[in-house]
Design a protein around this motif. Structure first.
Motif, PDB file in Angstrom:
ATOM      1  N   SER A  48       0.836  -1.204   0.000  1.00  0.00           N
ATOM      2  CA  SER A  48       0.000   0.000   0.000  1.00  0.00           C
ATOM      3  C   SER A  48       0.867   1.249   0.000  1.00  0.00           C
ATOM      4  O   SER A  48       2.041   1.224   0.392  1.00  0.00           O
ATOM      5  CB  SER A  48      -0.933   0.020   1.204  1.00  0.00           C
ATOM      6  OG  SER A  48      -0.178   0.131   2.402  1.00  0.00           O
ATOM      7  N   THR A  49       0.264   2.347  -0.426  1.00  0.00           N
ATOM      8  CA  THR A  49       0.985   3.620  -0.425  1.00  0.00           C
ATOM      9  C   THR A  49       1.330   4.052   0.991  1.00  0.00           C
ATOM     10  O   THR A  49       2.428   4.536   1.262  1.00  0.00           O
ATOM     11  CB  THR A  49       0.120   4.696  -1.096  1.00  0.00           C
ATOM     12  OG1 THR A  49      -0.199   4.269  -2.430  1.00  0.00           O
ATOM     13  CG2 THR A  49       0.854   6.017  -1.154  1.00  0.00           C
ATOM     14  N   TYR A 237      -9.982   5.178   6.707  1.00  0.00           N
ATOM     15  CA  TYR A 237     -10.072   6.070   5.548  1.00  0.00           C
ATOM     16  C   TYR A 237     -10.534   5.347   4.289  1.00  0.00           C
ATOM     17  O   TYR A 237     -11.212   5.925   3.431  1.00  0.00           O
ATOM     18  CB  TYR A 237      -8.719   6.742   5.313  1.00  0.00           C
ATOM     19  CG  TYR A 237      -7.645   5.808   4.800  1.00  0.00           C
ATOM     20  CD1 TYR A 237      -7.436   5.634   3.432  1.00  0.00           C
ATOM     21  CD2 TYR A 237      -6.839   5.098   5.674  1.00  0.00           C
ATOM     22  CE1 TYR A 237      -6.455   4.777   2.959  1.00  0.00           C
ATOM     23  CE2 TYR A 237      -5.867   4.245   5.218  1.00  0.00           C
ATOM     24  CZ  TYR A 237      -5.675   4.084   3.859  1.00  0.00           C
ATOM     25  OH  TYR A 237      -4.706   3.237   3.395  1.00  0.00           O
ATOM     26  N   SER A 238     -10.216   4.060   4.153  1.00  0.00           N
ATOM     27  CA  SER A 238     -10.603   3.345   2.932  1.00  0.00           C
ATOM     28  C   SER A 238     -12.119   3.195   2.836  1.00  0.00           C
ATOM     29  O   SER A 238     -12.710   3.376   1.767  1.00  0.00           O
ATOM     30  CB  SER A 238      -9.930   1.978   2.895  1.00  0.00           C
ATOM     31  OG  SER A 238     -10.271   1.233   4.063  1.00  0.00           O
ATOM     32  N   LEU A 239     -12.783   2.875   3.956  1.00  0.00           N
ATOM     33  CA  LEU A 239     -14.241   2.739   3.956  1.00  0.00           C
ATOM     34  C   LEU A 239     -14.916   4.107   3.975  1.00  0.00           C
ATOM     35  O   LEU A 239     -15.959   4.290   3.323  1.00  0.00           O
ATOM     36  CB  LEU A 239     -14.685   1.912   5.159  1.00  0.00           C
ATOM     37  CG  LEU A 239     -16.196   1.708   5.327  1.00  0.00           C
ATOM     38  CD1 LEU A 239     -16.774   0.982   4.114  1.00  0.00           C
ATOM     39  CD2 LEU A 239     -16.499   0.937   6.605  1.00  0.00           C
ATOM     40  N   ALA A 240     -14.341   5.068   4.674  1.00  0.00           N
ATOM     41  CA  ALA A 240     -14.952   6.393   4.774  1.00  0.00           C
ATOM     42  C   ALA A 240     -15.038   7.070   3.410  1.00  0.00           C
ATOM     43  O   ALA A 240     -16.029   7.747   3.107  1.00  0.00           O
ATOM     44  CB  ALA A 240     -14.155   7.271   5.738  1.00  0.00           C
ATOM     45  N   GLY A 241     -14.029   6.902   2.566  1.00  0.00           N
ATOM     46  CA  GLY A 241     -14.076   7.512   1.246  1.00  0.00           C
ATOM     47  C   GLY A 241     -15.253   7.012   0.432  1.00  0.00           C
ATOM     48  O   GLY A 241     -15.995   7.798  -0.179  1.00  0.00           O
ATOM     49  N   PHE A 268      -5.976  11.168   7.662  1.00  0.00           N
ATOM     50  CA  PHE A 268      -5.583  10.517   6.413  1.00  0.00           C
ATOM     51  C   PHE A 268      -6.072  11.291   5.195  1.00  0.00           C
ATOM     52  O   PHE A 268      -6.447  10.685   4.189  1.00  0.00           O
ATOM     53  CB  PHE A 268      -6.145   9.088   6.381  1.00  0.00           C
ATOM     54  CG  PHE A 268      -5.564   8.185   7.420  1.00  0.00           C
ATOM     55  CD1 PHE A 268      -4.400   7.472   7.156  1.00  0.00           C
ATOM     56  CD2 PHE A 268      -6.161   8.049   8.657  1.00  0.00           C
ATOM     57  CE1 PHE A 268      -3.871   6.630   8.121  1.00  0.00           C
ATOM     58  CE2 PHE A 268      -5.635   7.215   9.611  1.00  0.00           C
ATOM     59  CZ  PHE A 268      -4.482   6.504   9.362  1.00  0.00           C
ATOM     60  N   MET A 269      -6.059  12.611   5.282  1.00  0.00           N
ATOM     61  CA  MET A 269      -6.518  13.393   4.147  1.00  0.00           C
ATOM     62  C   MET A 269      -5.667  13.159   2.900  1.00  0.00           C
ATOM     63  O   MET A 269      -6.155  13.255   1.770  1.00  0.00           O
ATOM     64  CB  MET A 269      -6.514  14.877   4.512  1.00  0.00           C
ATOM     65  CG  MET A 269      -7.635  15.300   5.450  1.00  0.00           C
ATOM     66  SD  MET A 269      -9.279  14.958   4.786  1.00  0.00           S
ATOM     67  CE  MET A 269      -9.261  15.972   3.299  1.00  0.00           C
ATOM     68  N   ASP A 270      -4.388  12.826   3.079  1.00  0.00           N
ATOM     69  CA  ASP A 270      -3.529  12.598   1.911  1.00  0.00           C
ATOM     70  C   ASP A 270      -3.805  11.256   1.253  1.00  0.00           C
ATOM     71  O   ASP A 270      -3.277  10.968   0.171  1.00  0.00           O
ATOM     72  CB  ASP A 270      -2.067  12.679   2.323  1.00  0.00           C
ATOM     73  CG  ASP A 270      -1.689  11.607   3.323  1.00  0.00           C
ATOM     74  OD1 ASP A 270      -2.591  11.161   4.067  1.00  0.00           O
ATOM     75  OD2 ASP A 270      -0.510  11.217   3.360  1.00  0.00           O
ATOM     76  N   SER A 271      -4.616  10.397   1.901  1.00  0.00           N
ATOM     77  CA  SER A 271      -4.897   9.076   1.330  1.00  0.00           C
ATOM     78  C   SER A 271      -6.176   9.050   0.509  1.00  0.00           C
ATOM     79  O   SER A 271      -6.455   8.035  -0.146  1.00  0.00           O
ATOM     80  CB  SER A 271      -5.004   8.050   2.467  1.00  0.00           C
ATOM     81  OG  SER A 271      -3.824   8.004   3.224  1.00  0.00           O
ATOM     82  N   ASP A 316       2.054  12.436  -6.495  1.00  0.00           N
ATOM     83  CA  ASP A 316       1.716  13.476  -5.507  1.00  0.00           C
ATOM     84  C   ASP A 316       2.342  13.105  -4.166  1.00  0.00           C
ATOM     85  O   ASP A 316       1.863  12.207  -3.469  1.00  0.00           O
ATOM     86  CB  ASP A 316       0.199  13.592  -5.359  1.00  0.00           C
ATOM     87  CG  ASP A 316      -0.182  14.762  -4.443  1.00  0.00           C
ATOM     88  OD1 ASP A 316       0.700  15.584  -4.142  1.00  0.00           O
ATOM     89  OD2 ASP A 316      -1.357  14.824  -4.028  1.00  0.00           O
ATOM     90  N   VAL A 317       3.427  13.744  -3.842  1.00  0.00           N
ATOM     91  CA  VAL A 317       4.096  13.520  -2.571  1.00  0.00           C
ATOM     92  C   VAL A 317       3.653  14.624  -1.616  1.00  0.00           C
ATOM     93  O   VAL A 317       4.040  15.783  -1.777  1.00  0.00           O
ATOM     94  CB  VAL A 317       5.625  13.526  -2.730  1.00  0.00           C
ATOM     95  CG1 VAL A 317       6.295  13.314  -1.379  1.00  0.00           C
ATOM     96  CG2 VAL A 317       6.057  12.458  -3.717  1.00  0.00           C
ATOM     97  N   ARG A 318       2.836  14.256  -0.642  1.00  0.00           N
ATOM     98  CA  ARG A 318       2.265  15.242   0.257  1.00  0.00           C
ATOM     99  C   ARG A 318       3.045  15.313   1.569  1.00  0.00           C
ATOM    100  O   ARG A 318       3.943  14.521   1.831  1.00  0.00           O
ATOM    101  CB  ARG A 318       0.796  14.910   0.553  1.00  0.00           C
ATOM    102  CG  ARG A 318      -0.058  14.856  -0.700  1.00  0.00           C
ATOM    103  CD  ARG A 318      -1.498  14.565  -0.362  1.00  0.00           C
ATOM    104  NE  ARG A 318      -2.316  14.438  -1.563  1.00  0.00           N
ATOM    105  CZ  ARG A 318      -3.629  14.202  -1.534  1.00  0.00           C
ATOM    106  NH1 ARG A 318      -4.247  14.057  -0.361  1.00  0.00           N
ATOM    107  NH2 ARG A 318      -4.300  14.096  -2.661  1.00  0.00           N
ATOM    108  N   GLU A 319       2.634  16.277   2.401  1.00  0.00           N
ATOM    109  CA  GLU A 319       3.261  16.441   3.703  1.00  0.00           C
ATOM    110  C   GLU A 319       2.988  15.213   4.568  1.00  0.00           C
ATOM    111  O   GLU A 319       1.925  14.597   4.486  1.00  0.00           O
ATOM    112  CB  GLU A 319       2.717  17.685   4.402  1.00  0.00           C
ATOM    113  CG  GLU A 319       3.052  18.991   3.700  1.00  0.00           C
ATOM    114  CD  GLU A 319       4.530  19.322   3.797  1.00  0.00           C
ATOM    115  OE1 GLU A 319       5.185  18.870   4.752  1.00  0.00           O
ATOM    116  OE2 GLU A 319       5.034  20.015   2.892  1.00  0.00           O
TER     117      GLU A 319
END
Length: 979
Positions: A48-49, A237-241, A268-271, A316-319
């Protein structure tokens, strides 16, 4: 040449030996400086990322620690294992790390479900399992000591979630969570937190992590049909999206909806994909607060650079997020703990037992695990995520950040701290329970109220009872030409006014419920079974009904009692003159009459001839003088100012008492009284009378419990009440009607002559409007009832349907005048008693002081039997019984006697056994000055100061002449002699 060759060989050999010795010394020194290896396993979702980024962060932590501490005696060796997509692979990875790699600690796993499997394995083998992401409260370091949570427990964030709801006064919410240990573990703590602010959980739903879109749609459709519009989401985050994408498709991310998510979304906003972020516009979420320090900025820059080098294909490499900071701090903590504990090479010991070993037992027990665990628990440092400090095996957070998802990311709108709660910023002086402006779903201008009146957009069905009597409360009229009924009444008007006063529109229609006349329980059941949205009418609030529905606060008086008929009091009472005063007042008055007479007699006896005489005369005088003041007929002249003060106060008291007595007796004799036929429930039971009640009332079981099971009759109108009471129990009617206070007052306003309310008032909660359980409208309508009751509108509605209060003038004559009690005159008795006692004390003190010499002389001259105290008392009383010749009254008498030549006037006569009072014959030379006037109640012997030898002016004076002279002079001296 040969010699030179030998020398060369010796030199070479010497150099070779020296080289070998130096090499050996170098090898020993090198071996001594090699750090001890500490093998640490890391379990991640390598494919996974998120897993790839966490691996980079953990590796950087180990490198940074040893770069900062190059002289460390230990060196952590990281061994990464893939947990795959299920918990069994994660558990298998843990077993492989312990069995084959001999790891001394494990970092991970990433989920709470995996940690529930791996933590017992580490606990059994004494290998610390240190997780930075297993946040479920169901995982407890207290139950598995070798499990350490370097993250925040999910139960910590229930308080800020509740604080957000409380800040906007939302008192109802729907909780939806992931069906996993991570999702369901938070529910107990969340329920307690919401209960703490007075909020209710209207529904709680667990959604499987692999739920299909159809399953998600079914859950969302059910939520949409509820009136509640506040939803609390706790998911990974996977189910919430996926969940929010389906919610947007169903129109539930529009105006009026409120979505509050835990840190599973905000962290997990970056995910999330751009589509998922777009679907979550307006969501309010939490994330642990991390201060942006120089170390954080430096790590973020290096992290992004390294991630680009190792993953060139990353778009996209985020903070980095707080989860990566926790992972970084965890690896740093293990390296620091290994150095502090001085951990050596791994060593596992197999248990020695005669029993067959299981596969788990064959893993052995780590010899260094306990030491390393204690070192980790005691490690503290300033990490990237803040102060690294473990309490009870868990990381402590200083604050949570409240974020609002807007555009492509999240904007901070406030903070929550345990000591200060919600605030706009972290300053201690910032206003509490406030947040910055939040953009809610649908971008409404105002804050959503959190619920909707009608979820399906239709009018609310309001059921009303159909009554045959007391239609002033609810009157269901006939069907009009338009097909509608004209429904009116007091309850209807009140409810209409309440709906007008609400800040939002409410569309509703009244529907008559015909089966309500027999029992209101069926009417209330319409709301409980969702056949009606609410009920408006004269429905009493009871505990049994509140178990099924919710009530507003009452809008009428509470309680129930009984009404009975009254009858004229025509009986003649020969002792009616005693009724104006209570027994206590009669007794107190008699005591004070006697006491006042006694005080006046004590003060006047020595100085006033009118208060002297035989004992019986003086006893009679005490009573006669006091009671003669009732009609102000006392003729005795008072000589002392002390007694005059006593009489003045006493006469004033008697005037007030006699006036009050006269008024009360006049009222009893002239005013026509009406007495209730029954005054007590026990009297009804004793006589076996029938009682009545209103049909459909809730008090029937209560009356049966009192003992009226087979003596009850049902009525429905006020006219039937009056007819039944006028007939009486013996003639087919009833002796009393039991009903609630509003009905009884309405009945008495129409039939005020001949009926009255008696007996105790049994408490109830009055009439209320019926709503479904958990309806958010209850609070708003209850507040509106208070506002309406404080204004004039409620009084106008009551006057419209019930008339002017107190318009029945004759109702007050049903109760006779009450008699006067001692408490009514307590102040007067107190004043009279204090004044009389004070005057008596003043007199006695003055008497003993002025007569102190005479009293001593009397004590010395006293004789007789008895104790010294008794002889002294007898002497004092004999002295008190004598006239006070120094008083103006007796001084005037003595002066006149001297002028008339009476030589016995100045003598002190003595009574003997031959005194005329005793029936004896007196000596011619010993005649009493006062034959009968010298005795008193204090005369304790036969002698008195009025007896003595009397020598007439001529020895041959007849006795009759002496008697006439005696009487005449005594009369001139003002002494009243009895005949």
């Amino acid at each position: 040449m040969a010699r030179r060759s030998v020398q060369s060989s010796l030199l070479f050999f010497t150099l070779l030996v020296a080289a070998l010795v130096g090499y050996q010394v170098s090898l020993v020194a090198t071996a001594q400086n090699v750090p001890a290896r500490v093998r640490v396993g890391v379990i991640l979702k390598m494919g996974s990322t998120v897993g790839a980024r966490l691996r980079v962060g953990i590796q950087m932590a180990a490198e940074d620690y040893y770069a900062a501490n190059p002289a460390s005696a230990t060196r952590v060796e990281l061994l990464f294992k893939d947990s795959g997509t299920d918990v069994l692979r994660a558990a298998s990875a843990a077993v492989d790390l312990i069995k084959n790699e001999q790891v001394q600690a494990i970092i991970g796993p990433t989920t709470s479900a995996e940690a529930e499997f791996i933590a017992p394995i580490g606990n059994s083998s004494h290998v610390p399992v240190i997780s930075y992401s297993a946040t479920s409260p169901s995982l407890s370091p207290a139950q598995t000591p070798f499990f350490v949570r370097t993250a925040a427990n999910d139960s910590f964030q229930t308080a800020p979630v509740a604080a957000i709801l409380d800040a906007f006064r939302w008192r109802a919410a729907v909780v939806v969570c992931e069906d996993s240990p991570y999702g369901t573990g938070i529910l107990p703590s969340l329920a307690d937190a919401l209960q703490g602010i007075g909020a209710k959980i209207m529904d709680r739903t667990a959604v499987p992590t692999d739920a299909s879109d159809d399953r998600l749609d079914a859950v969302l459709y059910r939520f949409k049909a509820m009136p509640t519009r506040v939803f609390v989401v706790h998911m990974s985050y996977s189910l919430a999206g996926r969940f929010f994408r389906r919610a947007k498709m169903l129109g539930m991310m529009s105006e009026g909806y409120v979505w509050v998510a835990t840190d599973g979304v905000g962290t997990f906003m970056d995910s999330f994909t751009p589509e998922e972020v777009d679907a979550m516009q307006g969501v309010v979420s939490l994330r642990p607060y991390v201060q942006e320090t120089d170390a954080v900025k430096n790590f973020s820059s290096r992290f992004k650079d390294r991630l680009r080098r190792e993953n060139p294909t990353a778009d996209d490499v985020r903070e980095p997020t707080v989860l990566r900071f926790w992972a970084y701090d965890t690896a740093w903590a293990i390296a620091a703990a290994a150095e502090a504990a001085g951990v050596t090479s791994p060593a596992f010991q197999t248990p020695q037992t005669n029993m067959a070993l299981t596969d788990l037992d064959r893993l052995g027990v780590s010899a260094t695990g306990k030491k390393l665990l204690n070192a980790v628990l005691n490690t503290t440092f300033d990490g990237l995520a803040g102060k690294f400090r473990l309490v009870d095996g868990q990381l402590q957070l200083p604050a949570y950040e409240v974020v609002n998802i807007i555009g492509k990311g999240a904007r901070t709108v406030g903070f929550w701290r345990p000591e200060s709660g919600i605030s706009k910023d972290l300053n201690a002086d910032s206003a509490k329970t406030t947040l910055k402006q939040i953009l809610w779903p649908g971008e409404p201008r105002d804050t959503p109220k959190g619920w909707t009146v009608s979820p399906n957009g239709q009018k609310l069905r309001v059921d009303v009872p159909v009554k045959r009597g007391f239609t002033q409360f609810v009157d269901v009229g006939n069907v009009s030409t338009t097909g509608n009924r004209n429904i009116t009444g007091y309850c209807i008007d009140v409810f209409d006014e309440l709906m007008k006063s609400l800040l939002y529109p409410v569309n509703y229609e009244y529907v008559p419920y015909p089966d309500s006349s027999q029992s209101y329980e069926k009417l209330v059941g319409q709301v409980a079974t969702e056949k009606a949205d609410l009920v408006v009418g004269d429905v009493t609030i009871t505990a049994s009904r509140m178990a099924e529905v919710d009530f507003t606060m009452p809008f009428t008086e509470s309680g129930w009692s009984m009404v009975v008929a009254v009858q004229k009091d025509t009986g003649n009472n020969m002792w009616i003159f005693l009724q104006p005063l209570t027994t206590g007042l009669w007794v107190a008055s008699l005591v004070f009459f006697c006491f006042t007479g006694f005080v006046v007699w004590v003060i006047e006896h020595r100085i006033n001839p009118e208060f002297r005489g035989t004992p019986w005369q003086q006893f009679g005088l005490i009573f006669y003088f006091a009671f003669s003041t009732l009609v102000f007929s006392h003729k005795e002249k008072l000589e002392s100012n002390l007694s005059r003060v006593v009489v003045i106060i006493w006469v004033s008291f008697v005037l007030i008492l006699t006036s009050s007595y006269t008024a009360s007796l006049t009222s009893m004799l002239t005013v026509q009284k009406l007495q209730p036929t029954v005054t007590d429930v026990r009297e009804l039971l004793r006589r076996g009378d029938y009682i009545g009640f209103q049909e459909g009332t809730f008090i029937i079981p209560l009356l049966e419990k009192m003992g009226f099971q087979y003596r009850m009759r049902s009525y429905s109108t006020a006219d039937q009440y009056a007819d039944a009471l006028s007939k009486g129990s013996a003639n087919g009617g009833v002796a009393a009607i039991f009903d609630e206070i509003p009905y009884l007052k309405l009945f008495l306003s129409q039939y005020c002559d001949g009926y009255t309310m008696v007996g105790p008032i049994y408490k109830t909660d009055g009439f209320g409007f019926v709503f479904p359980r958990g309806s958010p409208m209850v609070d708003d309508v209850s507040r509106a009832i208070l506002t309406l009751a404080e204004g004039e509108k409620m009084a106008q509605i009551e006057k419209k349907w019930f008339g002017d209060p107190g318009s029945c003038k004759s109702q007050g004559s049903a109760v006779g005048s009450s008699n006067l009690s001692f408490r009514s005159f307590g102040g007067l008795f107190l004043i009279t008693g204090v004044v009389s006692t004070a005057m008596l004390i003043i007199y006695l003190v003055t008497f003993f002081y002025r007569e102190r010499n005479e009293l001593r002389a009397a004590e010395a001259a006293g004789s007789g039997s008895g104790s010294p105290s008794l002889r002294r008392l007898r002497a004092w009383m004999q002295h008190y019984d004598r006239k006070d010749l120094k008083s103006p009254t007796f001084r005037t008498f003595n002066d006149e006697s001297m002028r008339n030549g009476s030589e016995y006037a100045s003598r002190t006569p003595r009574w003997t056994d031959e005194s005329p009072c005793n029936g004896g014959v007196a000596d011619a030379n010993r005649m009493p000055e006062e034959a009968v006037g010298g005795m008193s109640p204090f005369s304790v012997s036969r002698s008195s100061e009025m007896n003595g030898d009397i020598s007439p002016a001529a020895g041959d004076t007849p006795a009759s002449e002496f008697d006439n002279s005696f009487e005449r002079r005594a009369g001139e001296a003002g002494t009243s002699q009895p005949r």
